[in-house]
Design a protein around this motif. Sequence first.
Motif, mmCIF file in Angstrom:
data_model
loop_
_atom_site.group_PDB
_atom_site.id
_atom_site.type_symbol
_atom_site.label_atom_id
_atom_site.label_comp_id
_atom_site.label_asym_id
_atom_site.label_seq_id
_atom_site.Cartn_x
_atom_site.Cartn_y
_atom_site.Cartn_z
ATOM 1 N N CYS A 52 1.052 3.750 -3.109
ATOM 2 C CA CYS A 52 0.607 5.449 -2.729
ATOM 3 C C CYS A 52 1.888 6.316 -3.229
ATOM 4 C CB CYS A 52 0.432 5.637 -1.202
ATOM 5 S SG CYS A 52 -1.403 4.667 -0.648
ATOM 6 N N GLY A 53 2.758 5.978 -2.864
ATOM 7 C CA GLY A 53 4.236 6.594 -3.279
ATOM 8 C C GLY A 53 4.451 6.955 -4.733
ATOM 9 N N ASN A 81 0.978 -1.156 -0.041
ATOM 10 C CA ASN A 81 -0.039 0.068 -0.019
ATOM 11 C C ASN A 81 1.017 1.146 0.075
ATOM 12 O OD1 ASN A 81 -1.744 2.186 1.499
ATOM 13 N ND2 ASN A 81 -3.156 0.852 0.681
ATOM 14 N N ARG A 82 1.744 1.197 0.863
ATOM 15 C CA ARG A 82 2.758 2.294 0.878
ATOM 16 C C ARG A 82 3.474 2.483 -0.433
ATOM 17 N NH1 ARG A 82 1.199 5.462 3.178
ATOM 18 N NH2 ARG A 82 -0.531 4.377 2.956
#
Length: 257
Positions: A85-86, A81-82
Amino acid sequence: MKIVVIKCGGSVLDDLTDDFFTSLRELMENGFSPVIVHGGGPAINTMLDLFGITAQFKDGLRVTCEKTMGIVEMVLSGQTNRQLCGMLIKNGFNALGINGSDGGCLQGEYLDKTGLGYVGAISVVNTDLIMMAIEKGYIPVITPIAVAEDGLKLNINGDYAAASVAKALKAERCAFVTNVEGILIDGEIVSDVTEREVESYISDGRIYGGMVPKVNSALSAMASGVEKVMIISGKKQFFKNNCWHGTSIAAKVRVLK
């Protein structure tokens, strides 16, 4: 508001190109609001190996014990997820990562607690939470983790999660991202197929290999009530000049105009 749910499997995250994000930008410029649901299978398997836990599957679903569930959540919410999103933020988007169990975003029921462990099916989607993010200008990026009535976390198949979110939001369509432009039949990308044609192509071997589970996921989304389903590319533009590019799967019988 035209909502599009986009499912990104863990195996395609590293292959997303600038063209994918260009298409996402054009979607939004043309009045579409994207919602992304992602997986993370390869990264989960890698982490399980590090912990000495053997990955097990039953009927295509990951058998999830308590320790495995902890790793699934750690990888999905803390890594993939990170990462996604990044990538979105780097490309100029406002991305909001949402762990599916946060705020009751995804609520679920056990499928087979004895045989599958902490694996579930989504029973309720908190559309208010997702719409609040959209209305504030964010792209919701959702992990396929649900919360059960007993408060414990459930591992949800990412494709099924995307279909459930698309149905609940009455999405304009649900698109499954792959590493190819669409379904290839006899050397050519087909833009439109029916469910019946897909089933025939699988049966006669013209849809084969890694495309089979992707197409079956799309068919499962249709079976859950999603009307428009697509197979799109994460490497090339899937939306350009207000036109979709990829393979659109329609109902079993093609309606003649």
